[in-house]
Design a protein around this motif. Structure first.
Motif, PDB file in Angstrom:
ATOM      1  N   ASN A 180      11.516   6.468  11.329  1.00 15.97           N
ATOM      2  CA  ASN A 180      12.133   6.846  12.600  1.00 15.97           C
ATOM      3  C   ASN A 180      13.122   7.990  12.416  1.00 15.97           C
ATOM      4  N   ASN A 181      13.126   8.884  13.372  1.00 16.68           N
ATOM      5  CA  ASN A 181      14.155   9.911  13.490  1.00 16.68           C
ATOM      6  C   ASN A 181      14.947   9.562  14.745  1.00 16.68           C
ATOM      7  N   PRO A 182      16.229   9.168  14.599  1.00 14.87           N
ATOM      8  CA  PRO A 182      17.155   9.519  13.535  1.00 14.87           C
ATOM      9  C   PRO A 182      17.529   8.401  12.564  1.00 14.87           C
ATOM     10  N   THR A 183      17.108   7.148  12.768  1.00 12.59           N
ATOM     11  CA  THR A 183      17.678   6.039  11.982  1.00 12.59           C
ATOM     12  C   THR A 183      17.117   5.943  10.572  1.00 12.59           C
ATOM     13  N   GLY A 184      15.903   6.469  10.345  1.00 11.46           N
ATOM     14  CA  GLY A 184      15.258   6.313   9.051  1.00 11.46           C
ATOM     15  C   GLY A 184      14.546   4.988   8.885  1.00 11.46           C
ATOM     16  N   VAL A 215       8.074  10.672   2.950  1.00  9.72           N
ATOM     17  CA  VAL A 215       9.505  10.634   2.623  1.00  9.72           C
ATOM     18  C   VAL A 215      10.003   9.200   2.744  1.00  9.72           C
ATOM     19  N   ILE A 216       9.692   8.373   1.742  1.00  9.01           N
ATOM     20  CA  ILE A 216       9.997   6.947   1.753  1.00  9.01           C
ATOM     21  C   ILE A 216      10.817   6.614   0.508  1.00  9.01           C
ATOM     22  N   TYR A 217      11.835   5.753   0.676  1.00  2.91           N
ATOM     23  CA  TYR A 217      12.771   5.463  -0.411  1.00  2.91           C
ATOM     24  C   TYR A 217      12.695   3.996  -0.860  1.00  2.91           C
ATOM     25  N   GLN A 331      15.609   4.156   5.246  1.00  3.97           N
ATOM     26  CA  GLN A 331      14.514   3.822   4.337  1.00  3.97           C
ATOM     27  C   GLN A 331      13.570   4.996   4.143  1.00  3.97           C
ATOM     28  N   GLY A 332      13.652   5.980   5.043  1.00  2.82           N
ATOM     29  CA  GLY A 332      12.789   7.150   4.973  1.00  2.82           C
ATOM     30  C   GLY A 332      13.338   8.278   5.814  1.00  2.82           C
TER      31      GLY A 332
END
Length: 421
Positions: A180-184, A215-217, A331-332
């Protein structure tokens, strides 16, 4: 002479104002989602190679350059576990923006309802309204104590009973951004299955904005809605070369899905854009071919980029925590949402015009402290903007030196003194 009624119902994007604001005050720019460092060498070389190809300077296939749709077909067929037809199930567009606009113009009839999960990227509602659709909003809910501690984007939750109540026979589609943009927030398989079940029940389309798919963490996995059981016929997925390879100026995007949903988009595209830039499509294809062969390997740009970005994320989190701003750990994606209610600032004495809740704080931070961010309230519908009024969004896809510059500014902010009374 005056503008059309359509334009009169819409407003200028806040990105215009904030871009000019940052330039005027020479602020450290953590606002927009693009890097301030070069893209990977093999991507630059791909563009040079494409430019030297004589045929790349002429029109290519309207719905997508053959080499590009073929590598996208090969890649996504593997990733979602089913064949994707390169000619009938993929459309190449001018960035993800045009992919979304083609979806809305190609599939929405006047009066159709489109569910949007808040917070969302701000282009969704105006595009839906252009098509005659009616946006219907539902919010991700952060923890109640998010202004008192650091939280994870996984703690932002949908109320699925409330979501179910939004669906009806007029629901044409739901727009979900993951990460999600902006929460990640990275939606889990269980969350996507619940959304998918409602789509199948009501015959609604799941429009999946997955531009941050690589782009995943924290060793998490990106789950693609199109890969889930029975969801292929109901799913359109949007991607972007700009986010995939850190080349936002290339403006090449795509949407893939079943032929019956892609064909209307192709018609809209052919009657408006006609075709996308051939050399950029050729370069995109070359870069994707290289990276496809590296998936999961140590030399994968996607793998290395996620590792580097996670380190940048953790760096800015430390600065935010030290300054008294409470962040949501993403998270991303490229962004961090942070609650600024603990910051002591002259809210009553600040005279900057406020177009949206939180706008005044963001302008104060830019003009007085020289740090450019974006108010999170702009990622909510006009009726729900108070839900984002206490937060701002930071982009951390920047050089470490840029993050350190921002950190020095953050460290000088004053935290409110808590009363013992």
């Amino acid at each position: 002479m005056s503008s059309s009624d359509l334009v009169k119902r819409q407003s200028e994007s806040p990105w215009v104002e904030y871009g000019e604001l940052g330039t005027k005050y020479n602020s450290v720019n953590l606002c927009k989602g693009f890097p301030d460092f070069p893209p990977p060498d093999h991507v630059v070389e791909a563009l040079i190679t494409a430019a030297r190809n004589q045929s790349s300077h002429q029109y290519t296939r309207q719905y997508g350059h053959p080499r590009l749709v073929n590598i996208l077909s090969k890649m996504y067929s593997q990733l979602i576990g089913r064949p994707v037809d390169p000619l009938k199930e993929i459309l190449i567009t001018v960035g993800a923006y045009e992919a979304l606009l083609s979806i809305f113009l190609g599939l929405i009839n006047p009066g159709d309802e489109v569910i949007i999960v808040e917070p969302f990227y701000d282009c969704y509602p105006p595009m839906i309204e252009m098509a005659g659709g009616i946006p219907v909003y539902i919010s991700l809910n952060p923890p109640e104590d998010s202004n008192q501690r650091t939280v994870s984007s996984s703690e932002w939750k949908l109320d699925y009973n409330q979501l179910a109540s939004k669906f009806n026979e007029r629901t044409k589609m739901i727009v979900v951004t993951t990460p999600n943009n902006p929460t990640g927030k990275v939606y889990s398989k269980e969350e996507l299955l619940a959304i998918g079940k409602l789509c199948r029940q009501y015959g609604s389309i799941a429009v999946m904005d997955e531009v941050y798919e690589w782009v995943i963490y924290d060793d998490l996995s990106h789950i693609r809605m199109a890969s889930l059981p029975e969801m292929w016929p109901y799913t359109l997925t949007v991607g972007s070369i700009g986010k995939t390879f850190s080349v936002t100026g290339w403006k090449i995007g795509w949407v893939y899905g079943p032929k019956k949903l892609i064909n209307p988009l192709q018609i809209i595209h052919s009657n408006t854009v006609h075709t996308c830039a051939t050399p950029i499509q050729e370069a995109s294809a070359i870069a994707l071919e290289i990276e496809f062969n590296r998936i999961g390997k140590p030399d994968s740009y996607w793998k290395q980029s996620a590792i580097e970005l996670q380190a940048k994320r953790d760096l800015i989190i430390k600065y935010l925590q030290t300054s008294g701003v409470n962040p949501t750990i993403p998270q991303g994606g490229f962004f961090i949402v942070a609650d600024y209610r603990n910051i002591n600032w002259p809210s009553n004495d600040t005279i900057y015009s406020e177009k949206s809740p939180g706008d005044k704080f963001a302008k104060w931070l830019c003009i007085e402290k020289k740090l450019l961010t974006m108010p999170v309230s702009y990622f909510y519908s006009s009726s729900n903007r108070d839900k984002g009024k206490n937060s701002i969004r930071f982009c951390f896809f920047k050089k470490d030196s840029t993050i350190h510059d921002a950190g020095r500014i953050l460290n000088k902010l004053q935290v409110k003194v808590k009363s013992n009374l």
